[in-house]
Design an enzyme around this catalytic site. Structure first.
Site, PDB file in Angstrom:
ATOM      1  N   ASP A 153      15.117  67.607  62.240  1.00  0.00           N
ATOM      2  CA  ASP A 153      16.412  67.475  61.577  1.00  0.00           C
ATOM      3  C   ASP A 153      16.638  68.733  60.749  1.00  0.00           C
ATOM      4  O   ASP A 153      15.854  69.031  59.838  1.00  0.00           O
ATOM      5  CB  ASP A 153      16.427  66.247  60.671  1.00  0.00           C
ATOM      6  CG  ASP A 153      16.445  64.946  61.467  1.00  0.00           C
ATOM      7  OD1 ASP A 153      16.478  65.003  62.708  1.00  0.00           O
ATOM      8  OD2 ASP A 153      16.416  63.870  60.842  1.00  0.00           O
ATOM      9  N   ASP A 196      24.745  54.033  65.466  1.00  0.00           N
ATOM     10  CA  ASP A 196      24.063  53.746  64.209  1.00  0.00           C
ATOM     11  C   ASP A 196      24.610  52.434  63.672  1.00  0.00           C
ATOM     12  O   ASP A 196      25.825  52.291  63.487  1.00  0.00           O
ATOM     13  CB  ASP A 196      24.291  54.878  63.209  1.00  0.00           C
ATOM     14  CG  ASP A 196      23.819  56.219  63.745  1.00  0.00           C
ATOM     15  OD1 ASP A 196      22.828  56.229  64.514  1.00  0.00           O
ATOM     16  OD2 ASP A 196      24.429  57.248  63.410  1.00  0.00           O
TER      17      ASP A 196
END
Length: 244
Positions: free
Chosen positions: A8, A130
Site C-alpha cells: 500500500d 468494501d
C-alpha cells in the site's frame, strides 16, 4: 489459492492503514521496489499494489511508481487506487499492470465498468467491494469507507452477469488492518451466491490458519498485508498455506 502480498503506497512508501483510515497509517518500508523484490524472492507470483494517495484524492497520483514496479517484471501486479476513468485503466495496463482494481465505481458507475469489462476482458479487471454491515446486511462502503452505497452487496453483484465478471476482491472493512481474521461468513455467502466468481479474501488475515480457511472455503485468492510486515509468518509460509 493465490496469496497476494500487499504493498500500500502512501507518499512513495509502504504503509498499512487501520480500518482504512488515512490518519492511522503505519510506515513499514520506505522502499517499495526492494519490498517487491523481496516478495518475489520468497516465491510470490502476484503482488497487490494500492495507490492510497490516489484513493484518498480521487485521482491517480502514484501510477508512475506503480509502472516502475510493474516494469521490474519480478511478479504479476494487481493494482488500483485512484482509478476513475477508462483512461486510468488503460494507462495502468500499458504500464505493465496485469490486473486493474476498480473500487467505488463498480457500485456508483456500474454501466461504465461493465463497458470496461467488455473492452479489456474479465481477466484484466478486479472489482473491489468494501463492505460494512447495516442492520445485519452487507452494504458496499464508498468514499474512503465513509459513505454507504444505499444498496446491498448482492444487488450490486447482480449487475454483473456471469461470464462477464471473473475477479472480485471482498473486504469487511471492520476487519481491515485489524488482524482479526477474514469474514468467512461473508465470503461463504458470496461463494454460494456466485460460485463462478474468483473471490479474493481481504481484510484481517492474521494467521496461516486464516489462509487455509479461506482456501478451504473456495476462495481463489487472499490479500495479506500487516501480518507479513509484522513477521507473523513469511511469504513462503503463506504461499504454502494457500496451496491446495
Amino acid at each position: 489459492m493465490i496469496v497476494y502480498p500487499a504493498i500500500d503506497l502512501k507518499d512513495g512508501a509502504c504503509v498499512r492503514l487501520m480500518h482504512g483510515r488515512f490518519d492511522q497509517a503505519t510506515l513499514y518500508d520506505p522502499d517499495p521496489a526492494a519490498r517487491l523484490a523481496a516478495f518475489a524472492a520468497e516465491g510470490a507470483a502476484w503482488v497487490h499494489v494500492v495507490d492510497l494517495d490516489g484513493a484518498e484524492a480521487g485521482r491517480a497520483l502514484q501510477h508512475g511508481l506503480i509502472g516502475e514496479l510493474a516494469a521490474s517484471g519480478a511478479v504479476h501486479i494487481q493494482s488500483g487506487g485512484g482509478v476513475r476513468s477508462e483512461g486510468d485503466v488503460e494507462r495502468l495496463l500499458e504500464a505493465g499492470v496485469d490486473r486493474v482494481v476498480v473500487g467505488s465505481l463498480a457500485v456508483t458507475r456500474s454501466d461504465e465498468v461493465l463497458a470496461w469489462l467488455d473492452r479489456f476482458g474479465a481477466e484484466r479487471l478486479t472489482l473491489a467491494l468494501d463492505v460494512k454491515y447495516e442492520d445485519g446486511v452487507p452494504v458496499p462502503a464508498l468514499k474512503g469507507w465513509t459513505q454507504s452505497a444505499g444498496v446491498d452487496l448482492w444487488s450490486v453483484l447482480d449487475r454483473y452477469p456471469s461470464g462477464l465478471l471473473t475477479h472480485v476482491l471482498m473486504t469487511d472493512v471492520g476487519r481491515d488492518g485489524a488482524l482479526t481474521g477474514p469474514n468467512l461468513d461473508l465470503l461463504g455467502q458470496a461463494r454460494a451466491r456466485r460460485p463462478e466468481l474468483k473471490i479474493q479474501a481481504s481484510g484481517g488475515v492474521a494467521t496461516l490458519g486464516d489462509l487455509t480457511a479461506a482456501r478451504d472455503l473456495g476462495c481463489d485468492g487472499a490479500i495479506v498485508g500487516r501480518a507479513i510486515y509484522e513477521g507473523r509468518f513469511t511469504v513462503a509460509e503463506a504461499l504454502a498455506a494457500g496451496a491446495s
